[in-house]
Design a protein around this motif. Structure first.
Motif, short mmCIF file in Angstrom:
data_model
loop_
_atom_site.label_atom_id
_atom_site.label_comp_id
_atom_site.label_asym_id
_atom_site.label_seq_id
_atom_site.Cartn_x
_atom_site.Cartn_y
_atom_site.Cartn_z
N VAL A 70 0.92 -1.15 -0.15
CA VAL A 70 0.14 -0.03 -0.07
C VAL A 70 1.09 1.30 0.09
CG1 VAL A 70 -1.73 1.28 1.24
CG2 VAL A 70 -1.95 -1.24 1.35
N GLU A 71 1.86 1.19 0.67
CA GLU A 71 2.93 2.25 0.74
C GLU A 71 3.63 2.44 -0.73
OE1 GLU A 71 4.79 2.73 5.07
OE2 GLU A 71 4.82 0.62 4.27
N VAL A 72 3.99 1.49 -1.26
CA VAL A 72 4.52 1.43 -2.69
C VAL A 72 3.42 2.14 -3.49
CG1 VAL A 72 5.47 0.13 -4.34
CG2 VAL A 72 5.99 -0.48 -2.23
N LEU A 73 2.44 1.72 -3.36
CA LEU A 73 1.19 2.37 -4.26
C LEU A 73 1.19 3.70 -4.16
CD1 LEU A 73 -1.22 2.09 -6.10
CD2 LEU A 73 -2.78 1.42 -4.13
N LYS A 117 1.94 6.75 -6.81
CA LYS A 117 0.81 7.71 -7.25
C LYS A 117 1.56 9.24 -7.13
CE LYS A 117 -1.94 5.30 -8.87
NZ LYS A 117 -1.92 5.13 -10.05
N LEU A 118 2.49 9.36 -6.07
CA LEU A 118 2.85 10.59 -5.95
C LEU A 118 4.07 10.75 -7.09
CD1 LEU A 118 3.76 11.20 -2.13
CD2 LEU A 118 2.46 12.67 -3.66
N LEU A 144 -7.62 3.28 -3.58
CA LEU A 144 -6.27 4.30 -3.70
C LEU A 144 -5.45 4.41 -4.86
CD1 LEU A 144 -4.65 2.60 -0.44
CD2 LEU A 144 -5.67 5.00 -0.55
N GLY A 145 -6.20 3.86 -6.02
CA GLY A 145 -5.53 4.07 -7.57
C GLY A 145 -5.00 2.93 -8.18
N ALA A 146 -5.10 1.94 -7.41
CA ALA A 146 -4.38 0.62 -7.97
C ALA A 146 -5.20 0.26 -9.30
CB ALA A 146 -4.61 -0.59 -6.95
N PHE A 147 -4.68 -0.12 -10.45
CA PHE A 147 -5.35 -0.39 -11.51
C PHE A 147 -6.29 -1.72 -11.37
CE2 PHE A 147 -5.80 -2.68 -15.52
CZ PHE A 147 -6.54 -1.52 -16.32
N ASP A 148 -5.73 -2.65 -10.63
CA ASP A 148 -6.36 -3.98 -10.47
C ASP A 148 -5.34 -4.88 -9.54
OD1 ASP A 148 -8.28 -6.00 -10.95
OD2 ASP A 148 -7.82 -6.24 -12.93
#
Ligand SMILES: Nc1ncnc2c1ncn2[C@@H]1O[C@H](COP(=O)(O)OP(=O)(O)OP(=O)(O)O)[C@@H](O)[C@H]1O
Ligand SMILES: [Mg+2]
Length: 387
Positions: free
Chosen positions: A63-66, A70-71, A96-100
């Protein structure tokens, strides 16, 4: 060949993913990272089309990587890899903006499908960005005359600085275009460019327009409102026709420039603003100063850099280029077939007295395209371009 970054701490899973992506289909290039930190480092130093990222990892979880992706590179799609225990988290990462997300162990078809879709989407996002850049084609500056070349080189030098710029020049010479270039080529280009046409706003409204007001400041002020200076925060404010600003508004603008802060009308609270000011006028401000209509101290604050846009009559060699440019643009906009101008027609246009400058030339070209023959001739110019 799109590059895919796999961030996964389990060596076995990394190997399977990598094998599927690089061997089963030879259209992808694959890089691996053992944890989030290494992944982010790789992401920063290389161009990737897609990130596949495990959720449960030591040091930095998925989640932190994601969030980091995004940043730093928001256009790169991220597909999460979820184990048994973290399916809920996987679903949540979509918000949070993950594609899938794909589940472990990875299923070959599902993996390849997801990867293909994510890469397609990325292309679309990049294409959209490119189209957006194109919008600023609206502000194309045509011309090869010394005057235009000088202005362009001045813009290159001045735009990246914080210096205030005053753009002068007669009506329709392209002052607004210069202002847009200065903003677009500055470090503030991600911030707003707020245009204020000082001539179009009645003098009793200009202060509230520029600085905002608080509720009750005047009869129609029924709520607090921010002004253009605040709206331009972290960007640029373009004070167009600044020579038409009332003296009392000038005093307030001067104060804002000195203090880097504004006060809304009806309030004495200072509001910090970080704004670069670009101003333009077709008036002779020196004369306005002499006649008491423009503050000299404000002039010196605004005109740190002075860009003087020459009249079209002083750069006639640009006229054929401009005619061609406008002709292409107008026929394209109106969906009519292309038209050319005979060399005699161009020559005649080059000799006209262009008091309305480029704006006038554009109108004349439009008229000639509508009224003239399939190749616009000297006679067409004589008939339709006269004023
Ligand atoms: N060098 C150029 N190349 C192509 N188009 C131009 C150029 N300069 C100006 N134009 C076009 O001419 C028109 C007038 O330009 P602009 O509005 O920038 O002039 P201005 O100096 O701000 O005029 P005004 O003093 O009347 O506000 C616009 O349609 C603009 O796109
Ligand atoms: Mg203008």
């Amino acid at each position: 060949m799109p590059k895919i970054l796999i961030i996964e701490d389990e060596a076995a899973i990394r190997r399977v993913l990598s094998k599927i992506l690089s061997e089963e289909s030879d259209t992808y290039q694959v890089e691996e990272a053992e944890d989030g930190l290494e992944g982010i480092e790789k992401l920063k130093s290389d161009d990737f089309g897609l990130v596949l990222c495990d959720i449960k990892m030591p040091k930095m979880d998925g989640v932190e990587v994601l969030e980091a992706v995004k940043l730093i590179k928001p256009e790169i799609p991220v597909v999460m890899i979820s184990g048994h225990g973290d399916l809920d988290t996987a679903v949540n990462t979509m918000r949070l903006g993950a594609f899938d997300y794909i589940s472990k162990p990875p299923d070959l078809n599902r993996l390849l499908n997801t990867v293909r879709n994510a890469l397609d989407r990325k292309e679309l996002v990049v294409e959209n960005k490119r189209l957006k850049k194109k919008v600023s084609k609206k502000y194309e500056m045509i011309g090869e005359s010394d005057g235009v070349v000088q202005i362009k080189s001045m813009i290159e030098k001045v735009a990246p600085t914080e210096a205030r710029v005053l753009i002068t020049g007669p009506n329709g010479t392209g002052k607004e275009i210069v202002a847009h270039w200065l903003h677009q080529k500055s470090d503030r280009s991600n911030g707003p460019l707020i245009e204020v046409n000082c001539a179009a706003i009645p003098s009793e409204l200009i202060e509230s327009e520029l600085f905002g007001h608080v509720k009750g400041a005047f009869t129609s002020a029924n709520k607090d409102r921010a002004g253009k200076f605040e709206a331009a925060n972290s960007g640029t404010i373009f004070l167009d026709e600044v020579g038409d600003m009332s003296l009392s508004a000038q005093a307030k603008v001067l104060r804002a420039l000195q203090e880097n802060s504004v006060q809304r009308v009806g309030s004495d609270k200072d509001i910090k603003v970080d704004v670069r000011v670009i101003a333009a006028t077709n008036k002779d401000l020196k004369k306005e100063i002499e006649e008491g209509r423009f503050r000299e101290d404000l002039y010196h604050r605004l005109a740190v850099i002075l860009i003087q846009v020459p009249a079209l009559n002083d750069r006639r060699e640009d006229i054929p280029l401009l005619v061609e440019h406008f002709a292409a643009k107008i026929t394209n906009e109106q969906g009519i077939s292309k038209k050319s101008f005979s060399s005699k027609a161009l020559k005649l246009l080059q000799e006209y007295d262009w008091t309305g400058n480029i704006r006038e030339l554009r109108n004349v070209v439009e008229r000639l395209i509508i009224l003239g023959g399939s190749e616009v001739s000297e006679t067409d110019v004589k008939l339709f371009a006269s004023k």
